[in-house]
Design an enzyme around this catalytic site. Structure first.
Site: not given
Ligand code: FRU
Length: 502
Positions: A43, A216
């Site tokens: 992300d 998320e």
């Molecule tokens: C989304 C996610 C988020 C988390 C991060 C961990 O892709 O799963 O929810 O904060 O990636 O790398």
């Protein structure tokens, strides 16, 4: 040969062989999308504009090419297109990993982190350790180059294993910070308010699941309605599985936010998706800019750890300008590639006519194009259209418009390397409306596609960003052909795109 020289040569050759290729020239290295020089990313995090720089923090593994050791990687740009990678910003420590979150410019020093008249940048992120995710702060007084973790972390802890991805903005009319954050398994977005980023009070909850997987990366933003003096509130949301193309994707809601509660205008069952491709996830928007600019991770959790790239794994999408339009019955999201992209392009090929055969011949003769380009095609609404890109021996990626079902699609079944995951090959479709009801515009007679082709991706924007499809592809470097099928093609433009890594 002297033993010493021999061992010097031997070991330096070995070291060179083991050193990763840190150029930006690998066959699958995106040339106009951000990717880290080496190692894993997911992300985008903490998107913020400050002191003339766009910051891009991102989920990063400093130690390898798969997910792990989550740390905030860091890059800066003056135009959102050419990025300079900096040392990682916020690293995991004994308390846990640094998961996704956001960044704000605390202009009024509400947090008290500012010193000597310097405005603090404050990062609000999820600290992850076994069985606990809680919200933490870190701050920087040197334009994001160095960070100090707040010594009274966490600022919100519900004693839950899954509670993450805070997205914070300044809400002017209630004069406080507002955070959206999710309970992934409950599929709930929670809203919190704070005067100082440190003390948070719960304001409300929002939920509207439609059978998808966990929630998320929420992001709530105010977006002006095109052509009107009003604005609406947009809630972006990532769903880890169950998106239209399979696996990860994004939903959106448009409604109102009164400083406490978000209310969606959409009826239950009215499910809207941000993108219809397989590889558009975790997009959030820039803080501290007058425009609403989004950036996502170009990947899908179904196979993100297995895509065949090295020494990096993971890239961001093209940044998009977001707007909301009002129709007779509803509001809709529209997305366009940011205008900063245009200066990277140069004229390469133009064609107008009615004879597709002639078009294909001229494309072959001219050996169009290079590695990276943006192709615009206008085709008649009642004809089927197929554009084949990255075509070579046994390889092609199809971008099509099916007149009967009025769908735009991308088919990457034969796009190149696909066998690393059974979930990778496939055809992914998006419904296209031919008219925006209530908007004074002539009924469309053409379907217009803008297709952005980089070394390992294809992003399609149909009818000025009404629908988009973002997909990764892994063709051979020499598979560069372009071919059109269908009698409705009326005009084609191809512009080369300069590499942003020069
Ligand atoms: C989304 C996610 C988020 C988390 C991060 C961990 O892709 O799963 O929810 O904060 O990636 O790398």
């Amino acid at each position: 040969m002297n033993k010493l020289i021999f061992s010097f040569l031997f070991f330096s050759t070995l070291a060179a062989a083991q050193r990763p290729d840190t150029t930006y020239s690998q066959p699958f290295r995106p040339q106009f999308h951000f990717s880290p020089r080496i190692n894993w990313t997911n992300d985008p995090n903490g998107l913020v504009f400050h002191n003339g720089e766009y910051h891009l923090f991102y989920q990063y593994n400093p130690f390898g090419n798969k997910w792990g050791h989550m740390t905030w990687g860091h890059a800066v740009s003056k135009d959102l297109m050419r990025w300079q990678e900096l040392p990682p910003a916020i690293a995991e420590d004994k308390n846990g990993m640094i998961f996704s979150g956001s960044c704000v410019v605390d202009v009024n020093n509400t947090s008290g982190f500012g010193k000597g008249g310097k405005t603090p940048l404050v990062a609000i992120y999820t600290n992850h350790r076994e069985k606990n995710q809680s919200q933490h702060l870190a701050w920087s007084l040197d334009d994001g180059r160095t960070w100090t973790k707040y010594d009274k972390n966490p600022v919100i802890d519900l004693n839950m294993a899954d509670f993450r991805d805070p997205s914070v903005f300044w809400h002017e009319s209630s004069k406080r910070w507002v955070m959206s954050v999710v309970l992934p398994h409950e599929k709930k977005a929670l809203f919190y308010g704070s005067p100082n980023l440190k003390d948070w009070t719960k304001l409300s909850e929002f939920t509207a699941p439609q059978g998808e997987g966990i929630w998320e990366c929420p992001a709530l933003i105010e977006v002006p309605v095109e052509g009107q003096a009003t604005s609406k509130w947009l809630l972006l949301l990532s769903i880890q599985s169950g998106a239209p193309a399979g696996g990860s994707g994004m939903r959106y809601f448009i409604g109102d936010f009164d400083g406490t509660t978000f209310r969606s205008d959409f009826r239950p069952g009215d499910v809207r998706y941000v993108d219809y491709g397989k590889d558009y996830y975790a997009a959030i928007t820039y803080n501290n800019t007058p425009r609403r600019i989004s950036l996502g991770w170009m990947n899908n959790w179904q196979y993100a750890n297995d895509i065949p790239t090295s020494p990096f794994r993971g890239a961001m999408t093209l940044p998009r300008d977001l707007k909301i339009i009002k129709t007779d019955t509803t509001y809709e999201l529209r997305q366009q590639v940011i205008k900063e992209f245009s200066p990277l392009t140069s004229h390469s090929y133009q064609w107008r006519g009615i004879d597709t055969k002639q078009l294909n011949q001229s494309l072959k003769q001219k050996r169009i194009p290079g590695d990276n380009y943006v192709l615009t095609v206008a085709s008649e609404l009642d004809s089927n259209l197929v554009v084949k890109v990255r075509q070579g021996v046994g390889e092609e990626t199809l971008i099509g418009y099916d007149a009967a079902s009025r769908q735009v699609y991308v088919d990457r079944t034969k796009s190149g390397q696909t066998s690393f995951s059974k979930n990778f090959p496939g055809r992914f479709s998006a419904p296209l409306k031919l008219r925006d009801e209530g908007i004074s515009q002539p009924e469309r007679t053409m379907v217009r596609l803008q297709i952005y082709v980089d070394r390992s991706s294809v992003e399609v924007f149909a009818n000025d960003g009404q629908v988009t499809l973002t997909n990764l592809i892994f063709p051979k470097p020499e598979s560069k052909g372009i071919e059109f099928v269908g009698g409705g093609v009326r005009s084609v433009t191809i512009r080369n795109v300069e590499s942003t890594w020069k």
